[in-house]
Write a protein that holds these residues in place. Structure first.
Motif, mmCIF file in Angstrom:
data_model
loop_
_atom_site.group_PDB
_atom_site.id
_atom_site.type_symbol
_atom_site.label_atom_id
_atom_site.label_comp_id
_atom_site.label_asym_id
_atom_site.label_seq_id
_atom_site.Cartn_x
_atom_site.Cartn_y
_atom_site.Cartn_z
ATOM 1 N N ASP A 114 -0.870 6.198 -6.019
ATOM 2 C CA ASP A 114 -1.714 7.281 -6.543
ATOM 3 C C ASP A 114 -0.897 8.559 -6.762
ATOM 4 O OD1 ASP A 114 -1.345 8.096 -3.968
ATOM 5 O OD2 ASP A 114 -3.460 8.124 -3.421
ATOM 6 N N LYS A 142 -6.365 12.967 -2.397
ATOM 7 C CA LYS A 142 -5.650 11.916 -1.676
ATOM 8 C C LYS A 142 -5.923 11.999 -0.186
ATOM 9 C CE LYS A 142 -2.310 11.762 -5.242
ATOM 10 N NZ LYS A 142 -1.093 12.328 -5.765
ATOM 11 N N LYS A 143 -6.047 10.829 0.400
ATOM 12 C CA LYS A 143 -6.274 10.767 1.851
ATOM 13 C C LYS A 143 -4.971 11.065 2.588
ATOM 14 C CE LYS A 143 -8.178 6.648 1.790
ATOM 15 N NZ LYS A 143 -8.947 5.973 0.842
ATOM 16 N N ILE A 144 -5.119 11.728 3.726
ATOM 17 C CA ILE A 144 -3.951 11.880 4.593
ATOM 18 C C ILE A 144 -3.850 10.598 5.412
ATOM 19 C CG2 ILE A 144 -2.959 13.140 6.528
ATOM 20 C CD1 ILE A 144 -4.481 15.597 5.509
ATOM 21 N N LYS A 145 -2.701 9.956 5.301
ATOM 22 C CA LYS A 145 -2.596 8.628 5.906
ATOM 23 C C LYS A 145 -2.155 8.704 7.362
ATOM 24 C CE LYS A 145 -1.302 4.643 3.225
ATOM 25 N NZ LYS A 145 -0.114 4.350 2.426
ATOM 26 N N LYS A 166 -7.265 13.158 -8.374
ATOM 27 C CA LYS A 166 -7.753 12.418 -7.214
ATOM 28 C C LYS A 166 -7.477 13.196 -5.935
ATOM 29 C CE LYS A 166 -7.029 8.292 -4.528
ATOM 30 N NZ LYS A 166 -5.988 7.465 -3.986
ATOM 31 N N ASP A 187 0.836 -1.201 0.000
ATOM 32 C CA ASP A 187 0.000 0.000 0.000
ATOM 33 C C ASP A 187 0.873 1.255 0.000
ATOM 34 O OD1 ASP A 187 -1.755 2.011 0.394
ATOM 35 O OD2 ASP A 187 -2.429 1.377 2.380
ATOM 36 N N CYS A 188 0.975 1.906 -1.164
ATOM 37 C CA CYS A 188 1.750 3.146 -1.260
ATOM 38 C C CYS A 188 0.829 4.334 -1.524
ATOM 39 C CB CYS A 188 2.785 3.065 -2.378
ATOM 40 S SG CYS A 188 4.052 1.835 -2.104
ATOM 41 N N LEU A 189 -0.467 4.173 -1.265
ATOM 42 C CA LEU A 189 -1.415 5.261 -1.527
ATOM 43 C C LEU A 189 -1.099 6.442 -0.617
ATOM 44 C CD1 LEU A 189 -4.694 3.175 -1.882
ATOM 45 C CD2 LEU A 189 -3.274 4.107 -3.699
ATOM 46 N N GLY A 190 -1.119 7.614 -1.196
ATOM 47 C CA GLY A 190 -0.846 8.816 -0.409
ATOM 48 C C GLY A 190 0.629 9.108 -0.219
ATOM 49 N N GLU A 191 1.492 8.240 -0.726
ATOM 50 C CA GLU A 191 2.934 8.440 -0.565
ATOM 51 C C GLU A 191 3.507 9.122 -1.805
ATOM 52 O OE1 GLU A 191 4.195 7.562 2.276
ATOM 53 O OE2 GLU A 191 3.465 5.611 2.944
ATOM 54 N N GLN A 225 3.165 12.010 7.887
ATOM 55 C CA GLN A 225 3.153 12.576 6.537
ATOM 56 C C GLN A 225 2.902 14.082 6.585
ATOM 57 O OE1 GLN A 225 0.167 10.763 4.074
ATOM 58 N NE2 GLN A 225 1.624 9.406 3.091
#
Lengths: 76, 181
Positions: free
Chosen positions: A39, B114-117, B112, A8-12, B121
């Motif tokens: 993403d 993007k969600k803050i994870k 898109k 899971d690299c979403l948001g990175e 971050q």
């Protein structure tokens, strides 16, 4: 039996997805498949580029707007 | 929605609008358009200097004054601030940059939210932004104004900037791997 690993690299942002993929693939066996969820459009360029350069089989799938899965099969 | 399916699979749409262009294409276009920008605006292309001006205008909007600030002390800086953002080529360049990037993402259907994870971050982004902004101002330029436009104007300072940018990136990558991986 080869296994499938999801990463899971979403948001990175760059270069985190690439470093994460490098690390994950290191610990896998030949024939295993790594699925990187991304993403960030820059990572969409550098992750497949790096994997192809290493000689692995690479496929990119667009799962949604601005979201991709880079599927890497470890070849060696 | 047959027409949309047709566009999606069109090879020209894919090559021109959907897929990333090669680095060389990007480099050539950047070079050409920075010449256009220099010729029309009279000053080399820069990004972060304008951000500082935006900050000053916002500060003035809430009643603040930067007249006594060393950074804005020169007559040229005072004249630019007095003329306002609508007379500033840099303002339009930066707005164009944002609009262009948005348009490119939209037309490639790559937009898109993007969600803050993690809070890590957020911390990294805010800290990184502050450091870059501060660094760019005390160096009188960011990687556009000082590096790109510097080298394009055959200035030695651009090359010096490049060397230290590279050294900084090495240190930054090591810290990134150590604290954020």
């Amino acid at each position: 039996m080869s296994k499938e690993v999801e990463l899971d690299c979403l948001g990175e942002a760059c270069p985190v997805p690439l470093i994460k993929a490098e690390k994950a693939l290191e610990g896998m066996d030949v024939g295993d498949v790594l699925i990187c969820q991304i993403d960030h459009s820059c990572a969409m360029k550098n992750v497949p580029e790096w994997a192809r350069e290493q000689g692995h089989n690479v496929e990119v799938e667009e799962v949604d707007d601005g979201e991709w899965e880079v599927i890497i099969e470890k070849v060696k | 929605m047959k027409i949309l399916d047709k566009i999606k699979t069109d090879p020209y749409y894919k090559a021109w609008l959907k897929d990333a262009w090669p680095y060389v294409t990007g480099a050539i276009l950047l070079s050409v358009f920075q010449i256009v920008s220099l010729a029309s605006a009279g000053t080399p292309w820069g990004v972060s200097g304008t951000l500082a001006d935006w900050g000053a205008w916002l500060y003035q909007l809430v009643g603040g004054s930067v007249d006594k600030w060393y950074y804005f002390a020169s007559d040229a800086a005072q004249a630019k601030l007095a003329a306002g953002p609508l007379k500033d080529p840099g303002t339009f360049r930066n707005l164009g940059l944002i609009a262009g990037a948005l348009f490119a993402a939209l037309i490639a259907s790559g937009f898109k939210f993007k969600k803050i994870k993690t809070w890590r971050q957020v911390t990294a982004a805010v800290l990184g932004g502050l450091l870059m902004g501060y660094g760019a101002r005390i160096a009188f330029g960011c990687n556009i104004g000082a590096l790109f436009s510097g080298i394009a104007s055959l200035s030695l300072s651009g090359w010096v900037y490049a060397v230290f940018l590279f050294l900084g990136a090495i240190v930054g990558s090591k810290l990134l791997v150590k604290y954020f991986m």
